[in-house]
Design a protein around this motif. Structure first.
Motif, short mmCIF file in Angstrom:
data_model
loop_
_atom_site.label_atom_id
_atom_site.label_comp_id
_atom_site.label_asym_id
_atom_site.label_seq_id
_atom_site.Cartn_x
_atom_site.Cartn_y
_atom_site.Cartn_z
N GLY A 120 -0.79 -48.14 -13.80
CA GLY A 120 -1.36 -48.01 -12.45
C GLY A 120 -2.70 -47.29 -12.48
O GLY A 120 -2.82 -46.22 -13.08
N GLY A 121 -3.71 -47.86 -11.83
CA GLY A 121 -5.05 -47.28 -11.89
C GLY A 121 -5.43 -46.53 -10.62
O GLY A 121 -6.41 -45.77 -10.60
N SER A 122 -4.69 -46.71 -9.52
CA SER A 122 -5.02 -46.02 -8.27
C SER A 122 -4.70 -44.53 -8.43
O SER A 122 -3.97 -44.15 -9.35
N PRO A 123 -5.22 -43.66 -7.53
CA PRO A 123 -4.88 -42.23 -7.65
C PRO A 123 -3.36 -42.00 -7.68
O PRO A 123 -2.84 -41.23 -8.48
N ARG A 124 -2.62 -42.75 -6.84
CA ARG A 124 -1.16 -42.59 -6.82
C ARG A 124 -0.56 -43.09 -8.14
O ARG A 124 0.38 -42.49 -8.68
N GLY A 125 -1.13 -44.19 -8.65
CA GLY A 125 -0.65 -44.74 -9.92
C GLY A 125 -0.87 -43.77 -11.07
O GLY A 125 -0.02 -43.59 -11.94
N ARG A 126 -2.02 -43.11 -11.05
CA ARG A 126 -2.32 -42.16 -12.13
C ARG A 126 -1.44 -40.92 -12.03
O ARG A 126 -1.05 -40.35 -13.05
N VAL B 280 -6.28 -38.47 -15.70
CA VAL B 280 -4.85 -38.58 -16.04
C VAL B 280 -4.36 -37.29 -16.70
O VAL B 280 -3.26 -36.79 -16.41
N ARG B 281 -5.18 -36.73 -17.56
CA ARG B 281 -4.77 -35.50 -18.25
C ARG B 281 -4.62 -34.35 -17.24
O ARG B 281 -3.68 -33.55 -17.33
N ALA B 282 -5.52 -34.31 -16.25
CA ALA B 282 -5.39 -33.27 -15.22
C ALA B 282 -4.09 -33.47 -14.42
O ALA B 282 -3.38 -32.51 -14.09
N LYS B 283 -3.77 -34.74 -14.16
CA LYS B 283 -2.55 -35.03 -13.39
C LYS B 283 -1.30 -34.66 -14.22
O LYS B 283 -0.28 -34.23 -13.67
N GLU C 251 1.98 -47.14 -1.72
CA GLU C 251 2.51 -45.76 -1.71
C GLU C 251 4.03 -45.78 -1.78
O GLU C 251 4.66 -45.00 -2.50
N LEU C 252 4.63 -46.67 -0.99
CA LEU C 252 6.09 -46.75 -0.96
C LEU C 252 6.63 -47.26 -2.30
O LEU C 252 7.65 -46.76 -2.80
N GLY D 148 -6.92 -51.21 -8.82
CA GLY D 148 -7.75 -50.62 -9.87
C GLY D 148 -8.51 -51.72 -10.63
O GLY D 148 -9.71 -51.60 -10.88
N SER D 149 -7.81 -52.80 -10.98
CA SER D 149 -8.45 -53.90 -11.70
C SER D 149 -9.49 -54.58 -10.82
O SER D 149 -10.57 -54.97 -11.27
#
Ligand SMILES: Cc1cc2nc3c(=O)[nH]c(=O)nc-3n(C[C@H](O)[C@H](O)[C@H](O)COP(=O)(O)O)c2cc1C
Length: 435
Positions: A223-229, A256-259, A151-152, A336-337
């Motif tokens: 980045g594949g995590s929610p924060r990464g996306r 990703v498009r929603a984000k 997160e940081l 994510g991986s």
């Protein structure tokens, strides 16, 4: 109705070519020529870009030793992608070239200056793959004991990107006037300090390089995590993604498009490209046999586990290959991986997981050029679009594989109207947004 076209990128690094297989090069690509040749070939096949991944450490995760990584040349040795990006940029006319540069390693000013220089050398076709680095081993090469938590890292990266965006904007588009009458090269009123003071980074600015042809380089992110996306949705022009099958790909892209919409952007401005490693043969049987030979060799399993170890920081060597993983693994690196690899809840053995996931591919693609092209077209139709990032199986690259893709698969895709047959734009950003 004409089919919707999709984009192609290539994923590699400035590492060892396949040096000891039946079809091989010499394992000494260190002057960059091997990769410059590759770039020219990808340009002939109208790829949007060649992307150079990078990490900043020599792994010793697998069996707590550097042995596997050096003996089998897994992610090592690996040279710096930035000088190679310069070579490729000046040897090509249309292909984009992307280098991975870590926000952990570069002071923002230095990174912005390097990217601006590379974008000029590549005439507006340079991209930056934004990574925060994912290994404590890399952090230890830069004076830290450990990586900051995910997160940081992303919070810091958000501020970092805001800063470099301001540096890229510190020169107005018309700052260079080259006025012979007044003996003026650049108008000093159009180049301004940014005086950025953030929580983590500060820089006075302005950049001392000329404004980039693209304004700022094309941004990639993985980045594949929610924060990464969320980070990617805010900043990226293109995302390099791994997902499990068509359903996973569709869910990833939709998310990703929603984000992107949440961040106030047009989702069509972000191209989500899924990693694949097709196996091509002259007949279906030949391709299948090649694929099976690769997946069922003992060396493939060990190499894949060592490779996954290097970017997840998980040592898989103590786990029994013929049993499911005993517990759900977590990492401060590429979660994510790791999630994609583990298929948690499936009860598959580690051997099955490695055979299915060891190539990091989002889809299994095995067959003749026509068969694989059909499958890619169907997948894109179901996912909704954007494209693929091709890499070589097992992360090992030789010229034969490149030819199978560029002179086998790509013509089959082009014949179906699925990928580009010409470049019509000058800047990489515009090439990506053409469709
Ligand atoms: C396909 C792919 C390629 C990546 N390439 C790199 C890379 O070249 N260098 C790097 O440091 N991290 C790389 N990463 C890691 C991501 O940048 C990111 O740090 C990591 O996935 C952890 O973020 P997450 O938890 O949001 O997934 C890659 C990840 C993926 C899925």
């Amino acid at each position: 109705m004409s089919k919707k076209r999709f984009h192609l990128g290539w994923f590699t690094n400035f590492g060892v070519d396949e040096w000891n297989a039946q079809f091989h090069s010499d394992g000494m690509p260190w002057d960059g020529d091997f990769y410059v040749d590759m770039a020219k070939q990808l340009e002939r096949a109208c790829f949007d870009f060649l992307m150079l991944e990078d990490t900043l450490m020599l792994s010793d995760v697998y069996q707590h030793s550097t042995e596997a990584y050096l003996k089998w040349a897994i992610m090592a040795p690996k040279h710096d992608p930035a000088p190679l990006a310069a070579l490729i940029g000046s040897a090509t006319k249309n292909l984009g070239v992307i280098a991975t540069l870590s926000t952990m390693a570069y002071p923002p000013f230095l990174l912005a200056r390097l990217c601006a220089t590379l974008d000029h050398i590549a005439h507006g076709r340079f991209g930056w793959n934004i990574v925060t680095s994912g290994e404590d081993l890399a952090a230890q090469n830069f004076g830290m004991d450990k990586l900051p938590p995910r997160e940081l890292r992303y919070e810091m990266a958000d501020e970092y990107v805001e800063l470099v965006n301001q540096l890229f904007g510190s020169w107005d588009e018309d700052a260079v006037v080259r006025d012979y009458e007044t003996d003026t090269y650049a108008d000093f009123t159009k180049v301004r300090p940014i005086n950025f003071k953030g929580k983590y980074f500060s820089s006075r600015g302005p950049l001392n390089t000329v404004r980039c042809p693209q304004g700022k380089p094309t941004y990639l992110q993985a980045g594949g995590s929610p924060r990464g996306r969320a980070f990617a949705g805010k900043h990226a022009d293109s995302i390099i993604a791994v997902a499990n099958g068509v359903e996973g790909m569709k869910a990833y892209r939709d998310d990703v498009r929603a984000k992107a919409v949440e961040a106030g952007r047009n989702p069509d401005d972000i191209k989500v490209l899924f990693l694949i490693a097709p196996t091509i043969g002259e007949t279906s049987e030949e391709a299948r046999a090649k694929h099976e030979r690769l997946l069922h060799s003992d060396l493939f399993l060990k190499r894949a586990l060592a490779l996954y170890g290097s970017f997840t920081e998980v040592d898989f060597s103590p786990f029994n290959l013929d049993e499911p993983l005993p517990y759900k693994l977590t990492t401060n690196g590429e979660q994510g991986s790791l999630d994609k690899f583990m298929q948690w809840g499936s009860n598959k053995t580690l051997r099955q997981l490695t055979i299915e996931g060891g190539n990091s591919a989002s889809l299994e693609l095995v067959g003749t050029p026509d068969e694989v092209a059909d499958k890619m077209g169907e997948a894109m139709e179901a996912v909704g679009g954007d494209g693929f990032l091709i890499t070589s199986p097992s992360n090992r690259i030789n010229r034969k594989y490149l030819i199978e893709i560029t002179e086998g698969l790509v013509p089959a895709l082009q014949k179906r109207g699925l990928t580009r047959t010409a470049y019509t734009r000058t800047l990489l950003k515009d090439t990506l947004r053409e469709f």
